[in-house]
Design a protein around this motif. Structure first.
Motif, short mmCIF file in Angstrom:
data_model
loop_
_atom_site.label_atom_id
_atom_site.label_comp_id
_atom_site.label_asym_id
_atom_site.label_seq_id
_atom_site.Cartn_x
_atom_site.Cartn_y
_atom_site.Cartn_z
N ASN A 45 50.77 42.09 46.97
CA ASN A 45 51.76 43.13 47.26
C ASN A 45 53.08 42.46 47.65
O ASN A 45 53.15 41.23 47.74
N ALA A 46 54.12 43.27 47.88
CA ALA A 46 55.45 42.70 48.13
C ALA A 46 55.45 41.82 49.38
O ALA A 46 56.17 40.82 49.44
N ALA A 47 54.63 42.18 50.37
CA ALA A 47 54.58 41.40 51.62
C ALA A 47 53.74 40.14 51.46
O ALA A 47 53.74 39.27 52.33
N GLY A 48 53.00 40.02 50.38
CA GLY A 48 52.15 38.84 50.15
C GLY A 48 50.92 38.83 51.04
O GLY A 48 50.41 37.75 51.37
N ASP A 49 50.41 39.99 51.42
CA ASP A 49 49.27 40.05 52.33
C ASP A 49 48.00 39.43 51.75
O ASP A 49 47.64 39.70 50.61
N VAL A 50 47.34 38.60 52.58
CA VAL A 50 46.03 38.06 52.25
C VAL A 50 45.11 38.48 53.40
O VAL A 50 45.44 38.27 54.56
N ILE A 51 43.99 39.13 53.07
CA ILE A 51 43.10 39.67 54.11
C ILE A 51 41.75 38.96 54.02
O ILE A 51 41.02 39.15 53.04
N SER A 52 41.42 38.13 55.03
CA SER A 52 40.10 37.49 54.97
C SER A 52 39.08 38.51 55.46
O SER A 52 39.39 39.34 56.31
N ASP A 53 37.87 38.47 54.90
CA ASP A 53 36.86 39.50 55.11
C ASP A 53 37.48 40.89 54.89
O ASP A 53 37.46 41.74 55.76
N GLY A 54 38.00 41.06 53.69
CA GLY A 54 38.67 42.31 53.34
C GLY A 54 37.87 43.13 52.35
O GLY A 54 36.75 42.75 51.95
N ALA A 55 38.44 44.26 51.96
CA ALA A 55 37.75 45.15 51.00
C ALA A 55 38.78 45.98 50.24
O ALA A 55 39.91 46.17 50.71
N VAL A 56 38.34 46.46 49.09
CA VAL A 56 39.16 47.34 48.26
C VAL A 56 38.32 48.57 47.95
O VAL A 56 37.20 48.45 47.46
N ALA A 57 38.85 49.76 48.28
CA ALA A 57 38.14 51.01 47.97
C ALA A 57 38.74 51.61 46.71
O ALA A 57 39.96 51.68 46.55
N ILE A 58 37.85 52.00 45.80
CA ILE A 58 38.26 52.50 44.48
C ILE A 58 37.64 53.87 44.26
O ILE A 58 36.45 54.07 44.55
N ASP A 59 38.44 54.83 43.78
CA ASP A 59 37.85 56.10 43.37
C ASP A 59 38.23 56.37 41.92
O ASP A 59 39.42 56.43 41.59
N THR A 375 50.43 38.04 37.73
CA THR A 375 50.06 39.32 38.35
C THR A 375 51.29 40.24 38.50
O THR A 375 51.68 40.87 37.52
N ARG A 376 51.91 40.26 39.69
CA ARG A 376 52.95 41.28 39.92
C ARG A 376 54.20 41.08 39.07
O ARG A 376 54.77 42.03 38.56
N ARG A 377 54.64 39.82 38.88
CA ARG A 377 55.80 39.60 38.02
C ARG A 377 55.46 39.90 36.56
O ARG A 377 56.28 40.45 35.81
N GLY A 378 54.26 39.51 36.15
CA GLY A 378 53.81 39.77 34.77
C GLY A 378 53.78 41.26 34.50
O GLY A 378 54.19 41.73 33.42
N ALA A 379 53.33 42.04 35.48
CA ALA A 379 53.28 43.51 35.33
C ALA A 379 54.70 44.06 35.16
O ALA A 379 54.94 44.93 34.32
N ASP A 380 55.63 43.51 35.93
CA ASP A 380 57.02 43.95 35.85
C ASP A 380 57.61 43.59 34.48
O ASP A 380 58.33 44.39 33.87
N ALA A 381 57.28 42.38 33.99
CA ALA A 381 57.77 41.96 32.67
C ALA A 381 57.29 42.93 31.58
O ALA A 381 58.01 43.23 30.64
N LEU A 382 56.08 43.45 31.74
CA LEU A 382 55.52 44.39 30.76
C LEU A 382 55.97 45.83 31.01
O LEU A 382 55.58 46.73 30.28
#
Ligand SMILES: [Zn+2]
Length: 477
Positions: A45-59, A375-382
């Motif tokens: 993300n823009a802040a460059g967050d890295v979360i150890s012992d993290g998770a991503v919720a998807i619906d 990742t994020r720059r590549g997405a912007d290029a596309l």
């Protein structure tokens, strides 16, 4: 008083019911389709967050939350859960430039001068072998390799792009797919006008598809004439689709365009209005400062392909200068005929190392920037940064996990350093696109691997019959 007692009871009952519902919800959490949990989340993300012992919720197809694993465990009740302790969770990689079916020419001819390689091997092989069947078999092999190595989106330029799209969709990958337009007769079009008709039908068929973004891909400013380039821009504008092109790949190209038009390739295309709309250009090796300014101003995505550029000795793109000039920069592998594989981890590593030695400055293109290009720059290029390129709520659930528990990755002080300087495509364990598993625990689910490899080997024997191997190098007397 009596009159008040009933409403009071009703109120008490309602409050108790609400509390009960809340507590049940608190235990069960909000229902979601999938939680990927326990790994180090590199959000990009823009802040460059890295979360150890993290998770991503998807619906369904979207990311709904990203945060510490314990927080998400309390908040969500997933239908499916993937525990990825010892792995890194990151956005799916974006290959900004390739020619998927060309995996079937992998290693057909190496270590040759560009024109010898093209004229004696690649063009004859294409003339004799490219067909809808060839394109399907090749794209299936490319899709298998991309899924296995963590690429979730790719930008492609080839012939019979409708067949590329069918296979991409079947494999579950996301693609910005460009139907080629070129001045000379090719397998799927006798003239550029034929190619434009084919491109329009292709766009009409795929426009609005959730995974496929149809595009038009004029090969290069030296292989497509000015009128055709203008017609391509017009057609792209009519349907609101991107154009894909090779740009400033060799010094010869710059020389040719200068002789014909007294301009650089970038300025020549600008003079035609070609950059006035969504555009993605591959290579950009021989750009001057004025070209970079123009590309930044027009918002053109430019994709660096370090391995192909090195192998064909095309030159070194000044990627740090692109970024400083405000250009939208991405990263790609190019086709496997010139880069031999589609591994974006290798592309990131080579990109970072190449800039350091090219500028004699080890600070050039640091690991985080190399990862941003994929990742994020590549997405912007596309032109897709609203949907992909980082792990953030509301974006498409394009997620990969990368193993970090082998000798080669131990110890891990910095996940981003490892992703760029240590990881290989083979370290990817899970690949998810739009919330759907394409690979789970290293098992590809959308393609039958044995069938894909068998068909590719059968097709390779046709390629071998069409193009004779290079004669063995003469021994020195
Ligand atoms: Zn290319």
């Amino acid at each position: 008083m009596r009159a008040l007692r009933v409403p009071l009871l009703v109120l008490l009952f309602a409050a108790a019911t609400t509390l009960l519902v809340w507590s049940v919800r608190g235990q069960a959490g909000t229902p979601v389709s999938l939680v990927v949990t326990g790994g180090t989340v590199v959000t990009m993300n823009a802040a460059g967050d890295v979360i150890s012992d993290g998770a991503v919720a998807i619906d369904h197809d979207k990311i709904v939350d990203v945060g510490p694993a314990a927080d998400l465990a309390a908040k969500y009740q997933p239908t499916d859960r993937l525990d990825v302790r010892g792995q890194v969770i990151l956005p799916g990689l974006i290959n900004g430039h390739t020619h998927a079916p060309m995996v079937l020419y992998r290693g057909l001819a190496d270590d040759l001068a560009l024109m010898d390689w093209l004229q004696h091997y690649i063009f004859p092989a294409e003339a004799k072998t490219v067909s809808p069947d060839f394109v399907r078999v090749g794209t299936r092999l490319a899709a298998l390799e991309m899924i296995e190595s963590g690429t979730t989106t790719f930008a492609d330029m080839y012939y019979f792009e409708d067949d590329v799209a069918e296979v991409t969709k079947e494999a579950g990958l996301r693609g910005v797919l460009g139907q080629s337009v070129i001045q000379f007769p090719v397998a799927d079009a006798k003239t550029p006008a034929d190619a434009l008709v084919r491109a329009e039908a292709f766009i009409k068929k795929w426009k609005g598809d959730p995974l496929i973004t149809p595009a038009i891909a004029p090969h290069a400013p030296y292989t497509v004439d000015a009128d055709t380039l203008k017609a391509v821009r017009k057609l792209a504008d009519q349907y609101g689709v991107p154009v894909l092109i090779h740009l400033a790949e060799t010094r010869d190209e710059v020389k040719t365009i200068d002789e014909q038009h007294h301009m650089s390739p970038t300025q020549f295309l600008d003079s035609l209005g070609f950059w006035n709309g969504r555009a993605l250009a591959a290579h950009g090796i021989w750009l001057d400062d004025a070209d970079m300014k123009t590309l930044a101003k027009r918002g053109v995505g430019v994709v660096h392909n370090p391995e192909s550029n090195m192998k064909l000795a095309s030159g070194i793109a000044a990627v740090p200068k692109w970024i400083a000039a405000g250009m939208k920069a991405g990263l790609g592998t190019d086709g496997a005929a010139s880069s031999n594989d589609l591994d974006m981890f290798e592309a990131m590593r080579v990109a970072a190392l190449l800039q350091k030695v090219a500028t004699m400055d080890p600070r050039a293109l640091p690991a985080r920037q190399a990862l941003e290009l994929a990742t994020r720059r590549g997405a912007d290029a596309l032109g897709m940064s609203a949907d992909i390129g980082s792990l953030e709520p509301g974006k498409q659930a394009d997620v990969i996990t990368v193993s970090m528990d082998d000798a080669r990755q131990t110890p891990m002080y910095d996940a981003i350093s490892h992703l760029v300087y240590v990881s290989h495509g083979d370290d990817v364990r899970n690949t998810i696109v739009a919330g759907k598993f394409l690979m789970r625990d290293h098992q590809v689910l959308t393609l039958n691997k044995a069938d894909v490899l068998r068909d590719a080997r059968a097709m390779a024997s046709r390629v071998r019959a069409a193009v004779q191997p290079a004669p063995p190098a003469k021994e020195k007397q």
